[in-house]
Design a protein around this motif. Sequence first.
Motif, PDB file in Angstrom:
ATOM      1  N   GLN A  86      26.734  26.234 -39.136  1.00  0.00           N
ATOM      2  CA  GLN A  86      26.213  25.319 -38.121  1.00  0.00           C
ATOM      3  C   GLN A  86      25.015  25.935 -37.399  1.00  0.00           C
ATOM      4  O   GLN A  86      23.996  25.294 -37.174  1.00  0.00           O
ATOM      5  N   TYR A 130      17.625  16.230 -35.973  1.00  0.00           N
ATOM      6  CA  TYR A 130      16.390  16.808 -36.490  1.00  0.00           C
ATOM      7  C   TYR A 130      15.465  15.731 -37.033  1.00  0.00           C
ATOM      8  O   TYR A 130      14.265  15.777 -36.851  1.00  0.00           O
ATOM      9  N   TRP A 160      30.167  24.107 -47.584  1.00  0.00           N
ATOM     10  CA  TRP A 160      31.059  24.120 -46.417  1.00  0.00           C
ATOM     11  C   TRP A 160      32.432  24.673 -46.745  1.00  0.00           C
ATOM     12  O   TRP A 160      33.132  25.178 -45.871  1.00  0.00           O
ATOM     13  N   ILE A 200      23.544  17.162 -36.149  1.00  0.00           N
ATOM     14  CA  ILE A 200      22.350  17.987 -35.962  1.00  0.00           C
ATOM     15  C   ILE A 200      21.250  17.542 -36.919  1.00  0.00           C
ATOM     16  O   ILE A 200      20.082  17.427 -36.539  1.00  0.00           O
ATOM     17  N   LEU A 201      21.658  17.260 -38.160  1.00  0.00           N
ATOM     18  CA  LEU A 201      20.683  16.796 -39.149  1.00  0.00           C
ATOM     19  C   LEU A 201      20.007  15.512 -38.682  1.00  0.00           C
ATOM     20  O   LEU A 201      18.788  15.361 -38.755  1.00  0.00           O
ATOM     21  N   LEU A 231      29.529  17.746 -37.031  1.00  0.00           N
ATOM     22  CA  LEU A 231      28.572  18.194 -36.043  1.00  0.00           C
ATOM     23  C   LEU A 231      27.247  18.542 -36.708  1.00  0.00           C
ATOM     24  O   LEU A 231      26.167  18.198 -36.211  1.00  0.00           O
ATOM     25  N   ALA A 232      27.348  19.209 -37.869  1.00  0.00           N
ATOM     26  CA  ALA A 232      26.134  19.572 -38.603  1.00  0.00           C
ATOM     27  C   ALA A 232      25.372  18.315 -39.010  1.00  0.00           C
ATOM     28  O   ALA A 232      24.143  18.288 -38.973  1.00  0.00           O
ATOM     29  N   ASN A 233      26.122  17.276 -39.374  1.00  0.00           N
ATOM     30  CA  ASN A 233      25.463  16.015 -39.720  1.00  0.00           C
ATOM     31  C   ASN A 233      24.761  15.414 -38.511  1.00  0.00           C
ATOM     32  O   ASN A 233      23.674  14.863 -38.630  1.00  0.00           O
ATOM     33  N   ARG A 287      25.264  24.956 -28.002  1.00  0.00           N
ATOM     34  CA  ARG A 287      26.605  25.161 -28.530  1.00  0.00           C
ATOM     35  C   ARG A 287      26.728  26.664 -28.790  1.00  0.00           C
ATOM     36  O   ARG A 287      26.317  27.151 -29.831  1.00  0.00           O
ATOM     37  N   LEU A 336      17.696  23.335 -43.102  1.00  0.00           N
ATOM     38  CA  LEU A 336      18.085  21.945 -43.293  1.00  0.00           C
ATOM     39  C   LEU A 336      17.722  21.498 -44.694  1.00  0.00           C
ATOM     40  O   LEU A 336      16.867  22.105 -45.338  1.00  0.00           O
ATOM     41  N   ARG A 345      33.075  20.778 -37.714  1.00  0.00           N
ATOM     42  CA  ARG A 345      31.784  21.463 -37.828  1.00  0.00           C
ATOM     43  C   ARG A 345      30.830  20.680 -38.718  1.00  0.00           C
ATOM     44  O   ARG A 345      29.653  20.558 -38.422  1.00  0.00           O
ATOM     45  N   GLN A 346      31.379  20.159 -39.820  1.00  0.00           N
ATOM     46  CA  GLN A 346      30.504  19.473 -40.755  1.00  0.00           C
ATOM     47  C   GLN A 346      29.956  18.191 -40.132  1.00  0.00           C
ATOM     48  O   GLN A 346      28.780  17.875 -40.281  1.00  0.00           O
TER      49      GLN A 346
END
Lengths: 621, 103
Positions: B44, A204, B35, A200-201, A196-198, A68, B52, A193-194
Amino acid sequence: MKSPQPIRVALVGTPNAGKTALFNVLTRSNQRVANYSGVTVDQAEAELALPSGKSATLVDLPGAYSLRPYTDDESVLVEALRQGQFEAMILVVDSTQPERAVRFLIEVLNQFQIPAVVAFNMSDLAKKQGYEFDLAALEQSLKVPVLATAAARKVGLAPLLEKLDALLAQGGAIEPARKKHYLLKPSSGGTSRQALANEILAFYKLSDEFLKKFIVRKGRIDPLTQKLDRWVLHPIWGSLILVGVLALTFQLMFNLAAVPMDAIDAGFSWLAEQVQSLAGLPEWLRSLLVEGIIAGVGGTLVFLPQILILFALILLLEDFGFMARAVFLLDHFMGKVGLQGRSFLPLLSSYACAVPGIMSVKSIENTRDRIVTTLMIPLTTCSARIPVYTLLIGAFVPNTEVGLGMRLQGLVMLGLYAAGMLAALALGGVLRLFALKGARTPLLIELPSYKWPSASSVAKGLVYRAKLFLKRVGTIILGMTVLIWVMVTFPHPGDQSWAADLGRLFEPLIRPLGFDWRIGMALIPTFAAREVMVAALATAYSVGENADVSNTLGLESLLQQEWSVATGISLMVFFIFAPMCISTLAAAKRELRGTRWFGVMVVVLFAMAYLGSWATYQVLR
Amino acid sequence: MILNNDAVPGSSAVTWMGLGELQPGSSAVIRGFDWEQADPAFLQRLTEIGFLENVVVQVLHAAPWSQDPISVQVKDAVYAIRRKEANWVRVESQGVEAHRAEA
């Protein structure tokens, strides 16, 4: 026989994974010389000889942390993979950062269905830091071949190429099991974005399980790096080391280069004498060779040592890991003019040549910062200005002692460098204050472990630079030199030449700057390259006057007779600001995409040159 | 490992601080992200490189003159980042040892 469509293999990985080192050891030194004013400079390509006897094109793509894109470099990578029609890719992993690298690996394998082989690079360093991997387990899970390599030590290269060969022999078929690894979906445009970040989390967390399988033992960050950073990033020592490194760089660039430069100068003087004494040479040909070609090409070639020394130092510091530290140390200082630390490297490279400087602007993630940095770059004192400054200072500045062991000529040279730097910072500050406003871009840069630079890698980089320069001398500069010679020789040498007519046409415009038609005439070809100024002046003043200008001293005394001191100083000032270099303008136009900022750049820089020069002449005359 | 992204507001939030408030040498555990204040693209990117929740971070150095930017170690890598943006990462200085042991 070469097939019309060569096999293309991509080199993909995270930044600092040693991709370029791998590229350099896998391919021979025939890296394609990119065009200076050219188009494709984002990707280095070179021929790769495979064990089976086949040959492929290896493409070194920019590094990325994820698919991204956050920087332009990353966009280049994603776009290239999407459209590059690669038959295979070598995924390069930094073994000292296995977690981050393997996550990127999974992302790439999921998103691009291209046959792949994984190089666990810098495996020697990882081992030293205590890491232990079960690469067979990783291979099992990923369903792609995984091999340990150490590009800098040339370890594991033959097996890597054999695997690649085997992949290519399969003709692009992908292991069916590979498609099952959809840990992270390719980003769907609509998500926030948030969200998306979740994602990503979650990715991970899933990949943590995956990583546990093959990381047998975790290592530590390189202890030597931690020790060194205690000095290099120290509030006081760090600043002193940085200033010392920069001072040493410029010191070496001037002092170390002096010997080979004198030798080149002497060589061309000797050559000119030989041609002069040749019997039976027609007068016009003697003039073309001595006053045209030898004066022009010799006057330019003299800079090769300086350019190579500066680039050698930049390459060494970059490979070593110092440049990222410089960004860290200078970020606050650059913030004074609203810029960020990342602008430092493009600006520093520009002291050798603005073109690679502008090309490296791409590593800055923010569009606004890229524009500002690009506009500032033509003001840094590139090495092409050195011959012009050297000539003018030699002719118009007395070499008197000014105390503390310093001489006026050296001081003026330093002043010209400082003037360029201050002008660049002022322009950047003004742009950020009035035109390209807004908060500073967030800084994020990795401070990689220190590594011994690889001699062969630096050597290859230098050969590449030398090739570019020699190509320029052999084409643009040689061509321009001949053209100038024709212009000043016909229809009648000197006062009644075409060049004189053209120069006189411009004379009313440049008269307030203290320039006569000869200077106006000599300025025109400097758009090909600034250093042509010396050759152009040499040709303009020597043709028809039979003066010996095959070396700098001859030309200096000639200029002293012809110009006032005010004219000489005014011309120096003109050269600080004027963006007279077609290669720089072409690179800037490409980088600035839209023509608006490019137009602004050209107008502003010429206005600065004209006004600065005018003010200087009016005060001094 | 628990992903407590929707952590209880109030009580625990008080004890959290910005990563940028840490001085060189100190470690903390990441508890969440701001955020609301943050540039989401930047935040991000931070998550992508390993910032994290429940991950231990350590501030190693601060730049000369302004003490800004700072260098932060997360997992096997060290990054330079300014204090302002580092503050978008909310951390807790308690429980570092426990998380280290777990990792």
